[in-house]
Write an enzyme that holds these catalytic residues in place. Sequence first.
Site, short mmCIF file in Angstrom:
data_model
loop_
_atom_site.label_atom_id
_atom_site.label_comp_id
_atom_site.label_asym_id
_atom_site.label_seq_id
_atom_site.Cartn_x
_atom_site.Cartn_y
_atom_site.Cartn_z
N ASP A 169 0.86 -1.18 0.00
CA ASP A 169 0.00 0.00 0.00
C ASP A 169 0.90 1.22 0.00
OD1 ASP A 169 -1.74 2.16 0.65
OD2 ASP A 169 -3.17 0.73 1.50
N THR A 226 -12.35 -8.01 -5.33
CA THR A 226 -13.61 -7.60 -4.70
C THR A 226 -13.64 -6.08 -4.54
OG1 THR A 226 -12.63 -7.99 -2.51
CG2 THR A 226 -13.95 -9.78 -3.46
N ARG A 228 -12.96 -2.88 -7.31
CA ARG A 228 -13.67 -2.28 -8.44
C ARG A 228 -13.19 -2.97 -9.72
NH1 ARG A 228 -16.74 -0.80 -5.23
NH2 ARG A 228 -17.60 1.29 -4.88
N ASP A 252 -15.85 -10.50 -7.99
CA ASP A 252 -17.14 -9.98 -7.54
C ASP A 252 -17.51 -8.73 -8.32
OD1 ASP A 252 -19.41 -9.91 -5.67
OD2 ASP A 252 -18.47 -8.08 -4.91
N GLU A 257 -20.39 -3.76 -15.51
CA GLU A 257 -21.34 -4.62 -14.82
C GLU A 257 -22.74 -4.54 -15.41
OE1 GLU A 257 -20.84 -3.65 -10.67
OE2 GLU A 257 -18.77 -4.40 -10.65
N HIS A 284 -21.23 -8.33 -7.61
CA HIS A 284 -20.91 -7.17 -6.77
C HIS A 284 -21.66 -7.23 -5.44
CE1 HIS A 284 -19.34 -2.77 -7.11
NE2 HIS A 284 -19.25 -3.21 -5.87
#
Length: 310
Positions: A169, A226, A228, A252, A257, A284
């Site tokens: 990160d 999971t 975007r 997901d 979408e 999602h």
Amino acid sequence: MKCLIVDQMHEKTDQFFNEIGLEVEYQPDITRSEILDCIGGYEGMVIRSKTPVDKELIEKATKLRFIARAGAGVDNLDVELLEEKNIAIINAPEGNRNALAEQSVGMLLSLLHHIVKADKEVRKGAWHREANRGVELAGKTVGLLGYGYMGQAFAKKLSVFGCNVLAYDKYKVNCTDKYCRQTTLQEVFDESDIFSIHVPLTGETKQMVDKEFIDSFKKNIYLLNTSRGEVLSLAACCEALESGKLLGLALDVLENERLNELTDEQRKNFSYLSTSNKTILTPHVAGWSFESYENISRVLAAKIKAFLTQ
């Protein structure tokens, strides 16, 4: 203070908001044009993903003091303009982090142990034990891209399985904890057996995980997204599944979408992914549980109260 809710929310939302002194107008069926016509009369607004909070809307929101996003991501908000207008942005990643972490574990275990594939086969009368021999999660190295609320919640769940969890990160300093060790992206590439994406969608992260990124992993890996859909190139995933670089893929979220509005390329990629026995696809819903639905409203109310009393 008047607050407009423009999306479907939990039935207790009015109660939570009234308790902190908000006058709530709940209009989940409101259209964008109707929002534009009336938003000037409200100090607060709560939204999921109904419509972009863009310049057109913000310029009409002359009294707006805060906008609350019922969820974690704020990619449908013009963050820069809201900050310029001194309109507070309040979101609720704490509300659905446990739901997302649980589904991430479930999807990962399903991949490793061929649960979805084996279920389909047995239902058709096929009993293939060797072809569905599983891979254990215990002892695996899991690399995380992003270590915010979602990444942290997933790492905590993984600790039960005895995983070695690494997180990259770039916006966090010294975020190593008892569940995870912060490291470089190169070490994630070198050591990961499993890779999971937990970053927001920004100009920097859009299509970040592409062919070059996936090819950088030293091992063949399992990949989960999971966060975007637009963070991950599905074309690159299809190629990596075909080559064996990806041993399994759990999604997901998708780049697009709206499945009835796919481009030709997106349709081709989706067709490949939806027919592969190495993939798990869900709509999602990783952070969308009965518990999180209520908890998101509770978290938003607490945060709005803190904002109004600061």
